[in-house]
Design an enzyme around this catalytic site. Structure first.
Site, short mmCIF file in Angstrom:
data_model
loop_
_atom_site.label_atom_id
_atom_site.label_comp_id
_atom_site.label_asym_id
_atom_site.label_seq_id
_atom_site.Cartn_x
_atom_site.Cartn_y
_atom_site.Cartn_z
N GLY A 22 0.83 -1.20 0.00
CA GLY A 22 0.00 0.00 0.00
C GLY A 22 0.87 1.25 0.00
O GLY A 22 2.06 1.20 0.26
N GLY A 24 0.49 5.91 0.46
CA GLY A 24 -0.35 7.04 0.79
C GLY A 24 0.37 8.34 0.56
O GLY A 24 1.39 8.40 -0.13
N LYS A 44 4.84 0.72 8.25
CA LYS A 44 4.51 1.97 7.58
C LYS A 44 5.78 2.80 7.50
O LYS A 44 6.35 3.20 8.51
CB LYS A 44 3.41 2.72 8.34
CG LYS A 44 3.11 4.08 7.72
CD LYS A 44 1.81 4.71 8.19
CE LYS A 44 1.55 4.68 9.65
NZ LYS A 44 0.40 5.52 10.02
N ASP A 138 -10.44 10.00 11.88
CA ASP A 138 -10.61 9.59 10.49
C ASP A 138 -11.23 8.19 10.43
O ASP A 138 -10.68 7.28 9.82
CB ASP A 138 -9.28 9.62 9.76
CG ASP A 138 -9.44 9.69 8.24
OD1 ASP A 138 -10.55 10.03 7.78
OD2 ASP A 138 -8.48 9.39 7.53
#
Length: 685
Positions: A22, A24, A44, A138
């Protein structure tokens, strides 16, 4: 990106990149492998071009500190923080079942019971975070991950992730400098005045429930992302074809007034009660989003676009996916308080955005006075010559006062003290690689020019095992020629005193013995000290000088605890390098096998002062308590295909049958995959 990453590349000292899963706005998510155990985790990674930005680094470090304190079955668990040069990463559990977004894509809508229970588990996670003073900000399907393959009726699968944009609950009444969140899931108060707190998370969970039931968010429809956000403030959610009690619960979660919403814990209990009363309610058929929305009766002030500022606005958020299926790139829009929406702000979507706000002008616009028909004002009856004379005199007096003030005020200001807010003029961060015992140390130094001191904050984190005992920290003087500073330690969790070489064996200048520390497994503690500093020491090049001092402190501490010329058992949490599992070269079947755990220090193994002996007698050694929490941190296992038997508590090994080659495996605190040298098992003859 400034540089690309590839599979097989090392991440810190303990991990290896496997595959990217992934990406971002400011980072990537990778599947990583623990080098020592082969365990798969998620990491991450902050983009390298952002690593030089102190503000982003601070937020990144803060994100990990927030996450590591959140321990709940429905929250993705953080394992480690990597800070190494331009490489920054948060390592956490790998959640492989996809996200709520994937669930919606595969199913369209869910049955009421499944939607209610999934949302209730999400609210459980939010309630745990709120109890620790953290809001998510969020909440959306992308950030609700599923542990394993989901099926109708399954519970306990939810793992909430991406608390990267969370804020401290104590700041909930402080106006933010911008919109931060996802337009389709933002609470009305976040849009109208930039405020976001625990009730906003509950609102987001309400939007999540609405979407799970209907296949769309309540205010999805035509228009820009701002148009969607505007509807949260001004419109009523379209009614769904569900029982009245379910719709009443939805309306409560989606209340415009934050005070009218239940807490996360109350909402979770409400939805569970509803799930029990609606077990057979089938899924709704997905429908198109409406074009028109019913307006609320009360007016509302919202944030609207400002084209002058929007051209220079930039996204600034540490908000990426924290697991395989979460996180999207954020947009960038500027807004200011106003009445009408800005028409051109991009397409609406489910991306997380941060949007700087331009403060509204304090002076309202006024219309020019209307001129009379003859081009000049008629003279009122009351405006006599005498009134004009007094008016002129008043004007002269006012002028004298103004001139006097202009001449006198600067001098008065020079001699009158003016209170000023005490603000830190520099902040530095540093983080060590995790030690073999699982200890990680993060250091923050914040210089306050007004007070004339540096606040040093040490954050100690543990991995698989609780850590305790004494910790060494070397705090050198700040500035050239400075001696060892008199640090004022202010934490009750430890007892601080100067290191005594005659006791510890470590002859190091400016060393502090921080005793009594206990770092829980998977948790952290902080220790704070105030270091006095002369203004001249940081007068020029404040930031670079503070950075250099903190790096010097870390290097001095690392050198001291890694000195291979020092023998002894002091500071085992920092100095222990490994553990050797020792057994006799030959064992006899049907007898207990003696096993000794030997500590390995920088100077080498120490057979004379072992960590542990099995079978044990008496109390465990203090070293074992410090690095593994005592016997509970020790586990032996069979390494010879059934030739050994291990007691139920994992502490006693028995040789069962003849084996030409055999080994004992062991785990000691954070030291995993330990294995003895090979030995043989024979009969008594």
């Amino acid at each position: 990106m400034a540089q690309s990453r590839s599979s097989g590349e090392a991440l810190g000292a303990s991990y290896r990149l496997v595959e990217r899963i992934g990406s971002g706005a400011v980072g990537e998510v990778w599947r990583v492998e623990v080098a020592a155990t082969g365990e798969d985790l998620a990491a991450k990674l902050l983009r390298p071009e952002h690593a030089e930005d102190p503000a982003i680094v601070e937020r990144f470090v803060r994100e990990r500190s927030v996450l590591v304190a959140l321990q709940h079955p429905s929250i993705v668990r953080v394992r480690d923080l990597i800070v190494e040069g331009s490489q920054l990463a948060i390592v956490m559990d790998l959640v492989t079942g996809g996200s709520g977004r994937d669930l919606l894509a595969a199913n369209g809508t869910l049955a009421a019971r499944d939607a209610l229970l999934l949302t209730a588990e999400t609210l459980d996670a939010l309630a745990a975070a709120h109890a620790r003073g953290v809001v998510h900000r969020d909440v959306k399907p992308d950030n609700v991950l599923l542990d394993g393959v989901w099926r109708p009726g399954r519970t306990g699968a939810v793992r909430v992730t991406d608390f990267g944009i969370a804020s401290v609950l104590a700041e909930r009444d402080r106006k933010t400098t911008g919109l931060l969140g996802t337009p389709q899931y933002m609470a009305p108060e976040s849009i109208s005045n930039g405020r976001s707190g625990a009730p906003a998370d509950v609102y987001g969970a309400g939007v999540l429930l609405y979407e799970l039931l209907s296949g769309r968010t309540p205010f999805a429809g035509p228009g820009t992302d701002f148009t969607v956000a505007y509807r949260h403030v001004t419109s009523l959610p379209p009614v769904l074809d569900v029982p009245a009690k379910l719709w009443s619960a939805l309306e409560t979660l989606l209340a415009k007034d934050p005070a009218a919403r239940p807490s996360a814990a109350e909402a979770a209990a409400l939805l569970r009660r509803l799930s029990e009363s609606l077990p057979a309610l089938p899924p709704l058929a997905p429908g198109d989003a409406p074009v028109d929305f019913a307006e609320v009766e009360r007016p509302a002030t919202v944030v609207r676009g400002s084209s002058a500022a929007s051209s220079s606005a930039t996204a600034d958020t540490v908000s990426d996916a924290a697991a395989p299926s979460a996180g999207t790139a954020g947009g960038s829009v500027v807004g200011e308080a106003g009445r009408e929406p800005e028409p051109e702000l991009g397409q609406a979507g489910s991306a997380t955005v941060i949007r700087p706000l331009v403060r509204p002008r304090d002076t309202p616009e006024t219309a020019a006075p209307e001129q009379p028909a003859h081009g000049r004002f008629p003279r009122p009856d009351w405006l006599t010559n005498r009134a004009l004379a007094f008016g002129a005199l008043g004007i002269v007096l006012v002028a004298v006062v103004v001139v006097g003030a202009v001449l006198w005020l600067p001098s008065a200001l020079r001699h009158s003290p003016t209170p000023q807010a005490s603000a830190a003029s520099a902040t530095a961060f540093q983080q060590d690689r995790p030690l073999p015992t699982g200890l990680s140390v993060t250091r923050q130094a914040r210089y306050d020019r007004d007070v004339g001191e540096v606040t040093l904050t040490l954050t100690y984190s543990a991995q698989a095992s609780a850590l305790s005992g004494s910790l060494l920290e070397v705090v050198p003087g700040i500035g050239s020629g400075s001696g060892c500073p008199a640090v004022a330690w202010s934490d009750d969790s430890v007892t601080a005193q100067p290191n005594q070489p005659s006791v510890t064996g470590l002859d190091v200048q400016c060393g502090w013995n921080l005793s009594g520390a206990t770092v829980p497994a998977g948790g952290q503690i902080t220790v704070t000290g105030r270091v006095p500093v002369k203004s001249s020491s940081l007068a020029s090049g404040t930031q670079s000088a503070l950075d250099a001092w903190l790096q010097r402190e870390a290097a001095a501490t690392g050198k001291a605890v890694g000195d291979d010329g020092v023998s002894g058992t002091a500071y085992p949490v920092q100095r222990l390098q490994g553990v050797q599992v020792e057994t006799p070269a030959r064992a006899v079947s049907q007898t207990t096998l003696p096993v000794t755990l030997v500590p390995v220090w920088p100077s080498g193994p120490d057979d004379l002062d072992p960590l542990y002996r099995s079978p044990s007698t008496g109390s465990p050694s203090q070293m074992l308590v410090d690095v593994a929490g005592g016997e509970k941190g020790v586990r032996f296992s069979d390494g010879c295909s059934g030739a050994l038997a291990v007691s139920s508590d994992g502490l006693v090994v028995t040789a069962l049958s003849v084996a030409p080659t055999c080994t004992v495996r062991a785990v000691v605190g954070n030291f995993a995959n330990l294995e003895s040298e090979q030995f043989g098992i024979t009969t008594r003859d």
